[in-house]
Design an enzyme around this catalytic site. Structure first.
Site, PDB file in Angstrom:
ATOM      1  CB  ILE A 441      -0.941  -0.010   1.222  1.00 22.52           C
ATOM      2  CG1 ILE A 441      -1.847  -1.259   1.193  1.00 22.52           C
ATOM      3  CG2 ILE A 441      -1.790   1.256   1.245  1.00 22.52           C
ATOM      4  CD1 ILE A 441      -2.728  -1.384   2.416  1.00 22.52           C
ATOM      5  CD  GLU A 443       9.373   0.786   1.208  1.00 25.86           C
ATOM      6  OE1 GLU A 443      10.399   0.283   1.678  1.00 25.86           O
ATOM      7  OE2 GLU A 443       9.022   0.687   0.014  1.00 25.86           O
ATOM      8  N   GLY A 444       7.228   3.802   4.289  1.00 24.68           N
ATOM      9  CA  GLY A 444       7.757   4.961   4.973  1.00 24.68           C
ATOM     10  C   GLY A 444       9.111   4.662   5.584  1.00 24.68           C
ATOM     11  N   GLY A 445       9.544   5.569   6.461  1.00 27.30           N
ATOM     12  CA  GLY A 445      10.864   5.428   7.041  1.00 27.30           C
ATOM     13  C   GLY A 445      10.976   4.269   8.004  1.00 27.30           C
ATOM     14  CE1 TYR A 446      10.880   4.937  13.497  1.00 25.25           C
ATOM     15  CE2 TYR A 446       9.609   6.552  12.271  1.00 25.25           C
ATOM     16  CZ  TYR A 446      10.497   6.251  13.293  1.00 25.25           C
ATOM     17  OH  TYR A 446      10.985   7.238  14.079  1.00 25.25           O
ATOM     18  N   GLY A 447       9.011   1.400   7.831  1.00 21.47           N
ATOM     19  CA  GLY A 447       8.638   0.122   7.245  1.00 21.47           C
ATOM     20  C   GLY A 447       7.619   0.289   6.142  1.00 21.47           C
ATOM     21  CB  ILE A 449       1.460  -0.360   5.040  1.00 19.82           C
ATOM     22  CG1 ILE A 449       2.003   0.467   6.183  1.00 19.82           C
ATOM     23  CG2 ILE A 449       0.081  -0.887   5.373  1.00 19.82           C
ATOM     24  CD1 ILE A 449       1.176   1.697   6.483  1.00 19.82           C
ATOM     25  CG  ASP A 557       3.907  11.212  15.057  1.00 21.80           C
ATOM     26  OD1 ASP A 557       3.819  12.441  14.914  1.00 21.80           O
ATOM     27  OD2 ASP A 557       4.233  10.446  14.140  1.00 21.80           O
TER      28      ASP A 557
END
Length: 778
Positions: A441, A443-447, A449, A557
């Protein structure tokens, strides 16, 4: 027997007038007719000096030789191809060749069309030769029983002045007798036509033209004949000297005219007699040819019949042998078929038994799957009830209603709670097709999805980057914290996969509130009621997190990107508690929410974060910015100052988001005041999120003009229910109200005062959805 084709009788040259009539009148023809022309050329155009007529036949090689000679001997010629189509007198049929008069008219018509098509293809070949030589060319075609007569008719009818024709020489400057076409053209072509006779590309003879062609029709020629003769006679004598000589000249002219007329009549009669004789001779020739053809046909038919009879007898003997062989094979196949049918019957019985077993297995599997699903839901229900029991015990502990020993028992009970579902790496890989890019779906800095299918539902699987995580023990501890509570406005953690560092959440299809504000989702236009309800739901979730025991859970956050919407447009906060899952260095990076693009600034971050770190008041500051953003529809950068200025100068309505409808002034003022209080610079000046404040926010989005249905109100609190629960008496209450009633030791119904059969509560989902739908309406 070979039949000779006699030439028409030679005609003697008549006197001047008769000769002129003969030359300018087309010769009669009973067997020749013009069928069609590719180029209709008027006599005036045909008399141009650059036109050269070339007579071509069925032999393309001979015709090409004539064309090559014409190309070489004429400068920039306009070639007109002359072709005489001679219909075959015999028609090929299944019984052999028959005369055209005896054959089927349809067969004759079809054969004639085929002959004409062949003739047109032949002329196309000649035209291609001319095009290859870059010579302008066209053609004329006529249909005649005799080729030579057709050529002469074309010469006469179109006043052809230059003609190239093939010939067979016998000696020097002499045409052979058996070259009938050339001989006939040399004798019968009008004298105004110049003819070149060519043999194998060499010029052998030229018949020079002796006069110019006449453009008058035969009728016009006859009418002017007397005048022509009279003028010729007059121009040859001297002028008359007296009346006697004039009378004598007139008498001579009349006598000459009479003689000429008689000569013309005699010539016409002679021509007619010659033509009739020629036609009669052709008829006799055709009859003789037909007789010979019939004899040959009968002989051929007899021989064919004998041959066919012999073949039929041989075929009959072969057929009898084959029939006997087939009968033997039929008997053998019949016995084999009986054996096969018995085998099929046995196989069918086995298949039916297998089908019965398969159906029974499928039914049993369906029951097992239904049982598993039921057990799963029951397990979830039990977990929710246990969590509620823990909350009750925590409240009793905080109120001092239970002793220390009882509290220790509660803690032990919490430790005995069942752990959340753990999935293997293979389960996660199967759900995401081995973490396929098509299932990703965001993707970000922590992982990243991924969307997957697990537990009979659609789930969201977050695969964390291992370098952003702490020790595995801390990972499991945080997962237990996340899975130890349930709230309608917190994203539910369904399971975990320690091998893949993955978390399994429920899947929400409508994106985030940020997507709705930016019109990036398919949600219908928002209203102020919905936004006010979202503020109340967010406040309820934060209050739940901050009141958790024994440790307060701080989100750390909060922003619009991590607040998701379910199918009922109810919001759920995700990524709570993840501050424990990241290292201190990673804490300053953008959160790994469903929106994966970096924001570039910590707009929602508590100004005192650097000094105090994360505290519950940090979430209160972020919540205040969310209130102001939902109120104005603007970005959070500099938003606090803009709202403070508008409130100070009494211009709050100027910065409200008008796309959601007209905000009630009281609602907008209360939300603006609360948002500004939450965004105070110092944390000590920010308010606490209490249950009473949450209830106040829940009532804001209810319009005062609409009467609230009575069954939406809690019988105890007389307020709109947020979490309706059905008790044993059949009435529906607000969860907090009926829970407090039961905690105070009451075992009777608040409505009937009768003793309750049990103390269990059942969620009233239908009423909850009805209340939410009513609240969402403007």
């Amino acid at each position: 027997m070979e039949l000779l084709h006699p030439l028409p009788p030679h005609r003697h040259d008549p006197p001047l007038a008769a000769d002129a009539l003969h030359r300018y009148s087309p010769p009669p023809s009973t067997s020749s007719r013009v069928e069609f022309h590719a180029l209709a050329t008027p006599p005036e155009a045909a008399a141009e000096e650059d036109k050269v007529h070339v007579a071509v036949g069925k032999s393309v090689g001979k015709g090409a030789t004539l064309l090559q000679w014409a190309f070489s001997n004429f400068t920039n010629p306009h070639i007109l191809l002359l072709h005489v189509h001679q219909p075959s007198p015999f028609i090929p049929t299944l019984l052999g060749k028959l005369p055209a008069s005896q054959a089927n008219p349809e067969v004759v018509s079809a054969f004639r069309r085929e002959e004409k098509e062949q003739a047109m293809r032949l002329l196309d070949n000649y035209l291609r030769i001319c095009r290859a030589a870059k010579v302008k060319a066209s053609f004329m075609m006529t249909e005649a029983d005799q080729v030579q007569k057709g050529i002469v008719d074309l010469v006469v009818g179109h006043n052809i002045r230059r003609l190239v024709i093939g010939a067979i020489p016998e000696g020097w400057m002499k045409v052979k007798r058996n070259s009938r076409k050339a001989n006939y053209a040399a004798k019968n072509a009008p004298p105004f036509c110049k003819i070149w006779f060519i043999y194998r590309g060499k010029h052998i003879w030229t018949r020079e033209a002796s006069e110019k062609p006449c453009s008058l029709s035969p009728c016009e020629t006859i009418e002017t004949e007397g005048t022509f003769a009279a003028e010729s006679t007059t121009s040859s004598g001297p002028l008359p000297q007296n009346s006697a000589e004039s009378s004598s000249d007139t008498h001579l002219e009349a006598e000459e005219e009479r003689v000429n007329s008689q000569l013309v009549e005699v010539k016409q009669e002679a021509d007619e007699a010659a033509d009739e004789s020629f036609v009669e001779l052709l008829k006799l020739e055709a009859e003789a040819t037909e007789a010979i053809r019939k004899v040959n046909l009968f002989e051929s038919a007899h021989a064919q019949e004998v041959k066919l009879r012999q073949e039929a007898e041989d075929e009959l003997r072969t057929t009898v042998k084959d029939q006997q062989k087939l009968l033997d094979e039929n008997e053998e196949i019949g016995s084999e078929l009986q054996r096969t049918m018995r085998s099929i019957a046995i196989i069918n019985s086995c298949v039916q038994e297998t089908d019965h077993r398969r159906d029974a297995a499928e039914d049993e599997l369906s029951l097992i799957q239904a049982s598993i699903s039921t057990l799963w839901h029951e397990k979830q229900q039990i977990r929710r009830q246990k969590m509620e029991a823990i909350r009750w015990l925590d409240r009793w502990k905080s109120r001092g209603q239970v002793g220390v020993a009882h509290c220790n028992g509660v803690v032990g009970f919490a430790e005995e709670l069942p752990e959340i579902a753990e999935f293997s790496l293979l389960d996660i890989q199967n759900a995401t097709c081995n973490f396929s890019e098509s299932f990703k779906i965001k993707e970000g800095g922590y992982g990243a999805i991924y969307k997957g299918e697990m537990l009979g539902r659609t789930v969201a699987i977050r695969k964390l980057h291992s370098h952003n995580l702490q020790a595995p023990s801390q990972f499991h501890q945080e997962v237990q914290v996340l899975g130890s509570f349930q709230h309608p406005h917190l994203l539910t953690l369904l399971g975990v996969c320690p091998e893949a560092w993955s978390l399994v959440y429920e899947y929400l299809p409508n994106g985030s509130i940020q997507d709705s504000l930016l019109r990036r989702s398919n949600i219908s236009p928002l209203t102020w009621n919905i936004r006010t309800r979202w503020i109340a739901e967010i406040a309820s979730a934060i209050c739940f997190l901050h009141s958790s025991k024994p440790e307060t859970i701080i989100h750390g956050d909060l922003n619009l990107d991590i607040i998701l919407l379910d199918s009922a447009l109810s919001c759920k906060i995700c990524e709570f508690g993840f501050s424990r899952l990241v290292t201190e260095d990673s804490l300053y990076l953008p959160s790994f929410g469903l929106e994966t693009e970096p924001r570039g600034s910590f707009t929602y971050t508590d100004p005192e974060f650097q000094r105090t770190g994360l505290t519950p008041k940090s979430d209160i500051y972020s919540f205040g910015l969310i209130i102001l953003q939902l109120l104005t529809g603007r970005t959070p950068v500099g938003l606090v100052g803009e709202v403070q200025k508008a409130v100070t100068y009494g211009r709050l309505s100027s910065i409200l988001d008008s796309s959601v409808g007209e905000w009630p002034l009281a609602v907008a003022t209360r939300l603006a005041d609360l948002g500004l209080q939450c965004c105070q610079q110092y944390s000590r000046d920010r308010p606490e999120l209490t249950p009473s404040l949450v209830r106040e926010l829940e009532q804001l989005h209810v319009s005062e003009e609409r009467p609230v249905p009575s069954f939406f109100l809690c019988p105890i609190l007389q307020e709109i229910m947020h979490d309706p629960q059905v008790a044993a008496d059949g009435f529906t209450y607000e969860r907090d109200a009926i829970t407090e009633w039961l905690e105070n030791g009451h075992e009777t119904s608040p409505m009937t005062n009768l003793k309750l059969n049990h103390l269990y509560l059942t969620p009233n989902h239908a009423l909850r959805l009805a209340i939410q739908e009513w609240l969402c309406k403007p």
